[in-house]
Design a protein around this motif. Structure first.
Motif, PDB file in Angstrom:
ATOM      1  N   UNK A 243       0.702  -1.105   0.117  1.00  6.99           N
ATOM      2  CA  UNK A 243      -0.011  -0.046  -0.002  1.00  6.99           C
ATOM      3  C   UNK A 243       0.775   1.215   0.005  1.00  6.99           C
ATOM      4  N   UNK A 244       1.974   1.284  -0.786  1.00  6.89           N
ATOM      5  CA  UNK A 244       2.881   2.264  -1.037  1.00  6.89           C
ATOM      6  C   UNK A 244       2.650   3.019  -2.399  1.00  6.89           C
ATOM      7  N   UNK A 245       3.157   3.976  -2.748  1.00  7.56           N
ATOM      8  CA  UNK A 245       3.395   4.928  -3.860  1.00  7.56           C
ATOM      9  C   UNK A 245       1.926   5.291  -4.294  1.00  7.56           C
ATOM     10  N   UNK A 246       1.263   5.651  -3.186  1.00 15.24           N
ATOM     11  CA  UNK A 246      -0.053   6.556  -3.643  1.00 15.24           C
ATOM     12  C   UNK A 246      -0.046   7.543  -4.377  1.00 15.24           C
ATOM     13  N   UNK A 247       1.126   8.268  -4.342  1.00 17.86           N
ATOM     14  CA  UNK A 247       1.336   9.349  -5.161  1.00 17.86           C
ATOM     15  C   UNK A 247       1.735   8.846  -6.555  1.00 17.86           C
ATOM     16  N   UNK A 248       0.816   8.843  -7.573  1.00 17.83           N
ATOM     17  CA  UNK A 248       1.461   7.888  -8.470  1.00 17.83           C
ATOM     18  C   UNK A 248       0.907   8.660  -9.760  1.00 17.83           C
ATOM     19  N   UNK A 249       1.989   9.040 -10.583  1.00 17.99           N
ATOM     20  CA  UNK A 249       1.991  10.008 -11.835  1.00 17.99           C
ATOM     21  C   UNK A 249       2.183   9.166 -12.991  1.00 17.99           C
ATOM     22  N   UNK A 250       1.538   9.278 -14.060  1.00 19.78           N
ATOM     23  CA  UNK A 250       1.549   8.734 -15.057  1.00 19.78           C
ATOM     24  C   UNK A 250       1.940   9.799 -16.228  1.00 19.78           C
ATOM     25  N   UNK A 251       3.077   9.481 -16.760  1.00 18.02           N
ATOM     26  CA  UNK A 251       3.597  10.798 -18.139  1.00 18.02           C
ATOM     27  C   UNK A 251       3.001  10.541 -19.295  1.00 18.02           C
ATOM     28  N   UNK A 252       2.633   9.369 -19.531  1.00 22.37           N
ATOM     29  CA  UNK A 252       1.829   9.170 -21.022  1.00 22.37           C
ATOM     30  C   UNK A 252       2.872   9.215 -22.025  1.00 22.37           C
ATOM     31  N   UNK A 253       2.042   9.973 -22.783  1.00 25.39           N
ATOM     32  CA  UNK A 253       2.754  10.163 -24.135  1.00 25.39           C
ATOM     33  C   UNK A 253       3.972  11.113 -24.185  1.00 25.39           C
ATOM     34  N   UNK A 254       4.322  11.840 -23.019  1.00 23.07           N
ATOM     35  CA  UNK A 254       5.613  12.417 -22.591  1.00 23.07           C
ATOM     36  C   UNK A 254       6.831  11.597 -22.499  1.00 23.07           C
ATOM     37  N   UNK A 255       6.526  10.312 -22.231  1.00 21.94           N
ATOM     38  CA  UNK A 255       7.670   9.395 -22.332  1.00 21.94           C
ATOM     39  C   UNK A 255       7.254   8.280 -23.110  1.00 21.94           C
ATOM     40  N   UNK A 256       8.092   7.932 -24.433  1.00 17.07           N
ATOM     41  CA  UNK A 256       7.677   7.115 -25.456  1.00 17.07           C
ATOM     42  C   UNK A 256       8.715   6.341 -26.005  1.00 17.07           C
ATOM     43  N   UNK A 257       8.416   5.270 -26.818  1.00 16.81           N
ATOM     44  CA  UNK A 257       9.505   4.561 -27.326  1.00 16.81           C
ATOM     45  C   UNK A 257       9.626   5.330 -28.853  1.00 16.81           C
ATOM     46  N   UNK A 258      11.033   5.263 -29.236  1.00 18.01           N
ATOM     47  CA  UNK A 258      11.414   5.871 -30.522  1.00 18.01           C
ATOM     48  C   UNK A 258      10.564   5.109 -31.583  1.00 18.01           C
ATOM     49  N   UNK A 259      10.002   6.364 -32.400  1.00 20.16           N
ATOM     50  CA  UNK A 259       9.030   5.604 -33.414  1.00 20.16           C
ATOM     51  C   UNK A 259       8.811   6.232 -34.854  1.00 20.16           C
ATOM     52  N   UNK A 260      10.110   7.139 -34.983  1.00 20.37           N
ATOM     53  CA  UNK A 260       9.912   7.700 -36.139  1.00 20.37           C
ATOM     54  C   UNK A 260      10.958   8.910 -36.270  1.00 20.37           C
ATOM     55  N   UNK A 261      11.088   9.300 -37.397  1.00 15.90           N
ATOM     56  CA  UNK A 261      12.525  10.149 -37.530  1.00 15.90           C
ATOM     57  C   UNK A 261      12.259  11.900 -37.959  1.00 15.90           C
ATOM     58  N   UNK A 262      10.986  12.195 -37.964  1.00 12.83           N
ATOM     59  CA  UNK A 262      10.265  13.451 -37.926  1.00 12.83           C
ATOM     60  C   UNK A 262      10.525  14.285 -36.804  1.00 12.83           C
ATOM     61  N   UNK A 263      10.561  15.807 -36.984  1.00 13.33           N
ATOM     62  CA  UNK A 263      10.109  16.400 -36.083  1.00 13.33           C
ATOM     63  C   UNK A 263       9.048  16.205 -35.090  1.00 13.33           C
ATOM     64  N   UNK A 264       7.949  16.005 -35.890  1.00 19.07           N
ATOM     65  CA  UNK A 264       6.718  15.620 -35.020  1.00 19.07           C
ATOM     66  C   UNK A 264       6.635  14.456 -34.114  1.00 19.07           C
ATOM     67  N   UNK A 265       7.768  13.401 -34.621  1.00 14.64           N
ATOM     68  CA  UNK A 265       7.942  12.289 -33.422  1.00 14.64           C
ATOM     69  C   UNK A 265       8.873  12.702 -32.073  1.00 14.64           C
ATOM     70  N   UNK A 266       9.108  14.038 -31.882  1.00 18.57           N
ATOM     71  CA  UNK A 266       9.887  14.373 -30.749  1.00 18.57           C
ATOM     72  C   UNK A 266       9.266  15.785 -30.268  1.00 18.57           C
ATOM     73  N   UNK A 267       8.060  15.760 -29.630  1.00 17.40           N
ATOM     74  CA  UNK A 267       7.529  17.024 -29.299  1.00 17.40           C
ATOM     75  C   UNK A 267       8.279  17.598 -28.373  1.00 17.40           C
ATOM     76  N   UNK A 268       7.911  19.054 -28.256  1.00 16.08           N
ATOM     77  CA  UNK A 268       8.858  19.999 -27.170  1.00 16.08           C
ATOM     78  C   UNK A 268       8.410  19.428 -25.714  1.00 16.08           C
TER      79      UNK A 268
END
Ligand SMILES: *[C@@H]1O[C@H](CO)[C@@H](O)[C@H](O)[C@H]1NC(C)=O
Ligand SMILES: *[C@@H]1O[C@H](CO)[C@@H](O)[C@H](O)[C@H]1NC(C)=O
Ligand SMILES: *[C@@H]1O[C@H](CO)[C@@H](O)[C@H](O)[C@H]1NC(C)=O
Ligand SMILES: *[C@@H]1O[C@H](CO)[C@@H](O)[C@H](O)[C@H]1NC(C)=O
Length: 305
Positions: A243-268
């Motif tokens: 029952x630990x880690x109650x403050x749980x934060x999901x960064x979702x699409x701000x952390x991602x797998x390398x998936x392309x070589x276009x600027x849009x694949x690396x958002x600010x």
């Protein structure tokens, strides 16, 4: 082998004039800033954190990159990538350390001792290299013993893979306003999320635990009993059962797998790019974040033609 007398003479020859120089510069140059800098370069490199006189950083972060002793090239790329990343947020201390188990060859012992002397950024755990055989447990549970007598040497400890690249500014911006206790921060395992605010575990690419949870893991009998398994799922399981880690934060699409070589694949807003398995993906990613934009022109090279 050096003859003892010769080596003592050598020391006298080299060290004495250097010491004299230090003294001369110290007294001859009035600028006190310069004195301080010069003084510190007269001392042997220190393995400890910044001096006590520095103001206490608002955020202290340890990034432990789990890797293997023989991955010299990868370590060098990561070192440069982070050395060249100048965080605009000043008041944060980010210590990047490479973490692996026992060295097994004489070559490793030689070269890694040289790395430690040069960079002071390596932690060697008391374990034998073996995927999912409790290395993550050993990492977290060893840390409190490495900082004896310190109440909270870091606010958060990150476990990261060696195919992960963090953007420090966004990382610090995300963590600085979070609580300092009972925090489990990273990227939730998406397919399993019923309650998006409360993912069962955060994926192993890189997640942060607040220091109190690191200490808790080191003392949890349940974690010790269940140290060997798919590491990210198991860390989530320890915390859930405890029952630990109650403050749980999901960064979702701000952390991602390398998936392309276009600027849009690396958002600010990127916090981290994962799955950088080879030189190509590292080079593309670092290029997208303009890591070498400051390269001055010179007579000695012409890299981009
Ligand atoms: C390292 O691990 C081995 C095997 O688990 C154990 O026997 C030994 O006591 C440990 N050494 C230290 C310094 O903790
Ligand atoms: C790791 O190396 C240390 C020092 O050589 C040794 O004492 C320890 O038993 C080793 N641990 C494991 C788990 O191999
Ligand atoms: C851990 O394992 C030991 C030995 O099997 C057992 O006695 C103990 O109850 C276990 N503890 C927990 C918290 O699972
Ligand atoms: C990198 O440089 C390009 C071109 O100057 C710019 O458009 C882009 O926003 C920069 N990217 C980052 C992450 O700073």
């Amino acid at each position: 082998m050096f003859d003892k007398n010769i080596s003592r003479n050598l020391i006298l020859l080299v060290v004495l004039p250097l010491a004299l120089l230090c003294i001369i510069f110290l007294f001859a140059i009035p600028n006190s800033n310069f004195q301080l800098k010069f003084l510190s370069s007269c001392q042997p490199p220190s393995l400890s954190s910044p001096p006590d006189s520095a103001p206490d950083p608002e955020l202290k972060l340890l990034i432990g990159i789990i890797t293997l002793p023989e991955k010299y090239e990868r370590r060098q790329i990561i070192r440069m990538a982070y050395a060249l990343q100048k965080p605009t947020i000043q008041n944060a201390q980010i210590d990047v350390r490479f973490v692996f188990c026992n060295l097994t060859t004489d070559e490793q012992k030689m070269f890694i001792a040289m790395e430690i002397l040069t960079y002071q950024d390596i932690i060697i755990l008391n374990c034998t290299e073996n995927m999912n055989k409790g290395k993550t447990y050993t990492y977290f549970s060893s840390l409190p013993h490495m900082f004896p007598g310190k109440q909270r040497p870091y606010d958060y400890v990150i476990k990261a893979d060696d195919d992960m690249y963090f953007r420090f500014d966004n990382l610090v911006a995300s963590l600085r306003d979070k609580p300092r206790e009972d925090v489990y921060w990273g990227k939730g395992f998406a397919p399993m999320i019923k309650d998006p605010e409360n993912p069962p575990y955060l994926v192993g690419m890189g997640y942060a635990l607040s220091w109190d949870l690191v200490v808790w893991i080191s003392t949890s009998e349940f974690a010790r009993n269940n140290s060997e398994g798919v590491e990210d799922i198991f860390v989530g399981m320890w915390l859930n059962i405890g029952e630990k880690g109650k403050n749980r934060y999901d960064m979702r699409e701000k952390m991602y797998d390398f998936h392309g070589v276009e600027p849009k694949d690396f958002p600010p807003e990127t916090i981290a790019v994962h799955l950088l398995k080879n030189d190509y993906t590292w080079a593309v990613t670092l290029g997208m974040f303009n890591v070498t934009d400051q390269l001055p022109s010179s007579r000695f090279y012409d890299i981009y033609g």
